[in-house]
Write a protein that holds these residues in place. Structure first.
Motif, PDB file in Angstrom:
ATOM      1  N   VAL A   8       0.035   5.901 -10.027  1.00  0.00           N
ATOM      2  CA  VAL A   8      -0.726   4.977  -9.185  1.00  0.00           C
ATOM      3  C   VAL A   8      -2.017   4.568  -9.886  1.00  0.00           C
ATOM      4  CG1 VAL A   8       0.217   5.779  -7.002  1.00  0.00           C
ATOM      5  CG2 VAL A   8      -1.811   6.873  -7.904  1.00  0.00           C
ATOM      6  N   GLU A   9      -2.306   3.292  -9.806  1.00  0.00           N
ATOM      7  CA  GLU A   9      -3.551   2.733 -10.319  1.00  0.00           C
ATOM      8  C   GLU A   9      -4.367   2.101  -9.202  1.00  0.00           C
ATOM      9  OE1 GLU A   9      -2.523   1.254 -14.747  1.00  0.00           O
ATOM     10  OE2 GLU A   9      -1.504   0.137 -13.152  1.00  0.00           O
ATOM     11  N   SER A  10      -3.746   1.954  -8.035  1.00  0.00           N
ATOM     12  CA  SER A  10      -4.416   1.282  -6.928  1.00  0.00           C
ATOM     13  C   SER A  10      -3.850   1.773  -5.611  1.00  0.00           C
ATOM     14  CB  SER A  10      -4.229  -0.234  -7.025  1.00  0.00           C
ATOM     15  OG  SER A  10      -2.869  -0.564  -6.782  1.00  0.00           O
ATOM     16  N   GLY A  11      -4.583   1.499  -4.539  1.00  0.00           N
ATOM     17  CA  GLY A  11      -4.093   1.852  -3.217  1.00  0.00           C
ATOM     18  C   GLY A  11      -2.804   1.137  -2.871  1.00  0.00           C
ATOM     19  N   ALA A  12      -2.625  -0.084  -3.386  1.00  0.00           N
ATOM     20  CA  ALA A  12      -1.414  -0.856  -3.099  1.00  0.00           C
ATOM     21  C   ALA A  12      -0.165  -0.132  -3.587  1.00  0.00           C
ATOM     22  CB  ALA A  12      -1.515  -2.234  -3.737  1.00  0.00           C
ATOM     23  N   ASP A  13      -0.281   0.634  -4.689  1.00  0.00           N
ATOM     24  CA  ASP A  13       0.876   1.377  -5.195  1.00  0.00           C
ATOM     25  C   ASP A  13       1.383   2.372  -4.153  1.00  0.00           C
ATOM     26  OD1 ASP A  13       0.757   0.081  -7.664  1.00  0.00           O
ATOM     27  OD2 ASP A  13      -0.636   1.560  -8.479  1.00  0.00           O
ATOM     28  N   ILE A  14       0.456   2.995  -3.435  1.00  0.00           N
ATOM     29  CA  ILE A  14       0.830   3.963  -2.400  1.00  0.00           C
ATOM     30  C   ILE A  14       1.437   3.248  -1.203  1.00  0.00           C
ATOM     31  CG2 ILE A  14      -0.070   5.690  -0.784  1.00  0.00           C
ATOM     32  CD1 ILE A  14      -2.132   6.434  -2.944  1.00  0.00           C
ATOM     33  N   PHE A  15       0.818   2.163  -0.764  1.00  0.00           N
ATOM     34  CA  PHE A  15       1.351   1.416   0.371  1.00  0.00           C
ATOM     35  C   PHE A  15       2.745   0.868   0.072  1.00  0.00           C
ATOM     36  CE2 PHE A  15      -3.209   1.132   1.503  1.00  0.00           C
ATOM     37  CZ  PHE A  15      -3.126   1.659   2.788  1.00  0.00           C
ATOM     38  N   ASP A  16       2.967   0.418  -1.143  1.00  0.00           N
ATOM     39  CA  ASP A  16       4.285  -0.103  -1.518  1.00  0.00           C
ATOM     40  C   ASP A  16       5.356   0.980  -1.383  1.00  0.00           C
ATOM     41  OD1 ASP A  16       3.298  -2.599  -2.076  1.00  0.00           O
ATOM     42  OD2 ASP A  16       3.136  -2.270  -4.240  1.00  0.00           O
ATOM     43  N   GLU A  17       5.055   2.169  -1.857  1.00  0.00           N
ATOM     44  CA  GLU A  17       6.038   3.252  -1.865  1.00  0.00           C
ATOM     45  C   GLU A  17       6.309   3.778  -0.456  1.00  0.00           C
ATOM     46  OE1 GLU A  17       8.695   5.445  -4.267  1.00  0.00           O
ATOM     47  OE2 GLU A  17       7.335   3.796  -4.780  1.00  0.00           O
ATOM     48  N   LEU A  18       5.300   3.729   0.410  1.00  0.00           N
ATOM     49  CA  LEU A  18       5.424   4.296   1.759  1.00  0.00           C
ATOM     50  C   LEU A  18       5.612   3.227   2.832  1.00  0.00           C
ATOM     51  CD1 LEU A  18       2.670   7.070   1.607  1.00  0.00           C
ATOM     52  CD2 LEU A  18       5.141   7.346   1.361  1.00  0.00           C
ATOM     53  N   ALA A  19       6.037   2.043   2.426  1.00  0.00           N
ATOM     54  CA  ALA A  19       6.162   0.934   3.386  1.00  0.00           C
ATOM     55  C   ALA A  19       7.067   1.295   4.557  1.00  0.00           C
ATOM     56  CB  ALA A  19       6.681  -0.317   2.670  1.00  0.00           C
ATOM     57  N   ALA A  20       8.196   1.945   4.284  1.00  0.00           N
ATOM     58  CA  ALA A  20       9.154   2.260   5.360  1.00  0.00           C
ATOM     59  C   ALA A  20       8.583   3.245   6.376  1.00  0.00           C
ATOM     60  CB  ALA A  20      10.458   2.775   4.763  1.00  0.00           C
ATOM     61  N   PRO A  21       8.088   4.435   5.953  1.00  0.00           N
ATOM     62  CA  PRO A  21       7.531   5.346   6.968  1.00  0.00           C
ATOM     63  C   PRO A  21       6.297   4.801   7.661  1.00  0.00           C
ATOM     64  CG  PRO A  21       7.189   6.227   4.757  1.00  0.00           C
ATOM     65  CD  PRO A  21       8.123   5.076   4.628  1.00  0.00           C
ATOM     66  N   LEU A  22       5.474   4.028   6.954  1.00  0.00           N
ATOM     67  CA  LEU A  22       4.280   3.479   7.587  1.00  0.00           C
ATOM     68  C   LEU A  22       4.622   2.438   8.638  1.00  0.00           C
ATOM     69  CD1 LEU A  22       1.827   3.107   4.557  1.00  0.00           C
ATOM     70  CD2 LEU A  22       1.697   4.761   6.424  1.00  0.00           C
ATOM     71  N   SER A  23       5.766   1.780   8.488  1.00  0.00           N
ATOM     72  CA  SER A  23       6.164   0.757   9.454  1.00  0.00           C
ATOM     73  C   SER A  23       6.485   1.345  10.819  1.00  0.00           C
ATOM     74  CB  SER A  23       7.371  -0.016   8.925  1.00  0.00           C
ATOM     75  OG  SER A  23       8.526   0.814   8.896  1.00  0.00           O
ATOM     76  N   LEU A  24       6.682   2.656  10.889  1.00  0.00           N
ATOM     77  CA  LEU A  24       6.989   3.307  12.159  1.00  0.00           C
ATOM     78  C   LEU A  24       5.752   3.493  13.031  1.00  0.00           C
ATOM     79  CD1 LEU A  24       9.405   6.081  10.823  1.00  0.00           C
ATOM     80  CD2 LEU A  24      10.014   3.867  11.817  1.00  0.00           C
ATOM     81  N   PHE A  25       4.579   3.287  12.453  1.00  0.00           N
ATOM     82  CA  PHE A  25       3.334   3.454  13.197  1.00  0.00           C
ATOM     83  C   PHE A  25       2.814   2.080  13.618  1.00  0.00           C
ATOM     84  CE2 PHE A  25       3.789   7.171  10.561  1.00  0.00           C
ATOM     85  CZ  PHE A  25       3.387   8.213  11.386  1.00  0.00           C
ATOM     86  N   SER A  26       2.287   2.027  14.819  1.00  0.00           N
ATOM     87  CA  SER A  26       1.819   0.746  15.357  1.00  0.00           C
ATOM     88  C   SER A  26       0.297   0.667  15.400  1.00  0.00           C
ATOM     89  CB  SER A  26       2.382   0.539  16.767  1.00  0.00           C
ATOM     90  OG  SER A  26       2.008   1.623  17.618  1.00  0.00           O
ATOM     91  N   LEU A  27      -0.351   1.315  14.466  1.00  0.00           N
ATOM     92  CA  LEU A  27      -1.804   1.260  14.426  1.00  0.00           C
ATOM     93  C   LEU A  27      -2.270  -0.139  14.034  1.00  0.00           C
ATOM     94  CD1 LEU A  27      -2.556   4.662  12.695  1.00  0.00           C
ATOM     95  CD2 LEU A  27      -2.660   4.135  15.121  1.00  0.00           C
ATOM     96  N   PRO A  28      -3.383  -0.585  14.591  1.00  0.00           N
ATOM     97  CA  PRO A  28      -3.841  -1.953  14.343  1.00  0.00           C
ATOM     98  C   PRO A  28      -3.986  -2.292  12.865  1.00  0.00           C
ATOM     99  CG  PRO A  28      -5.119  -0.952  16.101  1.00  0.00           C
ATOM    100  CD  PRO A  28      -4.242   0.121  15.535  1.00  0.00           C
ATOM    101  N   ASN A  29      -4.489  -1.358  12.084  1.00  0.00           N
ATOM    102  CA  ASN A  29      -4.742  -1.654  10.670  1.00  0.00           C
ATOM    103  C   ASN A  29      -3.469  -1.661   9.833  1.00  0.00           C
ATOM    104  OD1 ASN A  29      -7.322  -1.482  11.572  1.00  0.00           O
ATOM    105  ND2 ASN A  29      -8.065  -0.239   9.881  1.00  0.00           N
TER     106      ASN A  29
END
Length: 372
Positions: free
Chosen positions: A277-298
């Motif tokens: 990882v070089e950026s926060g986007a690298d983490i968000f890209d990899e965890l897109a599926a599990p993060l989509s299960l949360f309905s937090l505003p951000n």
């Protein structure tokens, strides 16, 4: 309150441990039934000395039990058992999930998406900056930061998490009435007030070496993924990363200089499948599926790409340094400056946060913060 007492008594049986408790709970049911079971029943599941201890603990006067009953009456203090709906479900992936947790702070953080950040206690200035910047960026997007309240990378990760809405959870290797290391006392108070601190250890438990691997398995389990910022080969951070892999969590690592011992652990992880990882986007890209299960505003949409902001400077010293550590004599040769002039420039750059002074009269250029 009364329903907690059998759980506390069982947890305080010397030598039983989480695995033994889980085995008994599966076989005999509630802790009250375990404590009341005859010896000839208990010895079917645990060695006789442990069975005797369990039987004795049903009536024994235990100072730690009395302390826990008084402690849990305090505001923002709680004791969570496996029977409690608030118990963090991700810990159930552990074969030795702690049957009981002491908690201080905001329990709502246990329901949020989280990332564990681990690394060296003796981190470099760049490592500290990276840990805090990544944690702050993730927290900005409502990701809770989990770490272990140690010096170095852990403390930086907690500070970054507390700076934004995601906040931070510390999992510690002592009882919650103690702070280790003592230098993190102010940070621990901030976590108790604005984040959360967890421990499976009874009140009064000191910082023993065997407590920290137990803490580390919980750090690995509680996050969706584990980010290793700096780690030497053979360090506890690599053990935490391995446990994360075994639990099906994603592992991320930040690369570093090929000359730095603190980068070798991260490079080893990357060679063995961890995501660079070089950026926060690298983490968000990899965890897109599990993060989509949360309905937090951000998290309703993917955060913008983030990157490390470099300190671009026309300063002749910085332009000669590169990014690896370099000693003072080599800088004199590269710049052609006198010793006095170079000292003055280096001091100014250090005060501006553009470089760090390292042991051995060496200096290293620092990158900036993670941004989106």
């Amino acid at each position: 309150m009364d329903e907690l007492i059998p759980w506390l008594r069982l947890s305080l049986v010397n030598g039983l441990g989480p695995r033994g408790q889980i085995q008994l709970l599966r076989a005999l049911g509630e802790p009250a039934a375990i404590l009341a079971a005859p010896l000839d029943v208990l010895v079917q599941y645990v060695p006789r000395p442990l069975a005797v201890e369990i039987h004795a603990n049903q009536q024994r006067d235990l100072p730690q039990l009395s302390a826990a009953i008084e402690w849990v009456k305090r505001t923002d203090c709680a004791i969570l058992t496996l029977a409690d709906d608030r118990y963090p479900k991700k810990l159930l992936d552990l074969p030795d999930a702690p049957p009981l947790l002491y908690a201080m702070g905001n329990l709502a953080l246990l329901d949020r998406p989280a990332i564990s950040i681990v690394g060296s206690r003796n981190a470099s200035a760049q490592g500290i900056q990276n840990a805090e910047a990544f944690a702050q960026h993730l927290s900005l997007h409502a990701i809770t930061i989990i770490s272990g309240l140690a010096s170095g990378i852990d403390a930086a990760a907690h500070r970054g998490g507390l700076a934004n809405t995601g906040s931070s959870i510390a999992i510690v290797g002592t009882g919650l009435d103690r702070v280790y290391p003592a230098t993190n006392r102010t940070l621990a108070h901030e976590l108790a007030n604005n984040g959360l601190i967890l421990s499976e250890l009874a009140l009064g438990s000191p910082p023993k070496a065997e407590h920290f691997p137990r803490r580390n398995r919980m750090i690995a389990a509680l996050g969706l993924g584990c980010l290793v910022v700096e780690a030497a080969l053979g360090s506890g951070s690599l053990i935490t990363a391995r446990q994360a892999v075994e639990l099906g969590r994603e592992v991320f690592a930040i690369p570093g200089s090929i000359h730095s011992p603190l980068a070798k652990g991260c490079h080893h992880l990357i060679k063995n499948g961890a995501k660079l990882v070089e950026s926060g986007a690298d983490i968000f890209d990899e965890l897109a599926a599990p993060l989509s299960l949360f309905s937090l505003p951000n998290l309703t949409k993917k955060p913008a790409h983030s990157e490390v902001v470099e300190n671009h400077s026309n300063d002749p010293v910085l332009s000669k340094m590169g990014w690896d550590p370099i000693n003072f004599d080599a800088l004199i040769e590269l710049t052609g400056l006198t010793s006095e002039a170079l000292c003055a420039i280096l001091l100014g750059l250090e005060l501006e946060g553009q470089l760090s002074c390292l042991p051995g009269n060496r200096y290293q250029r620092l990158a900036g913060a993670v941004r989106s």
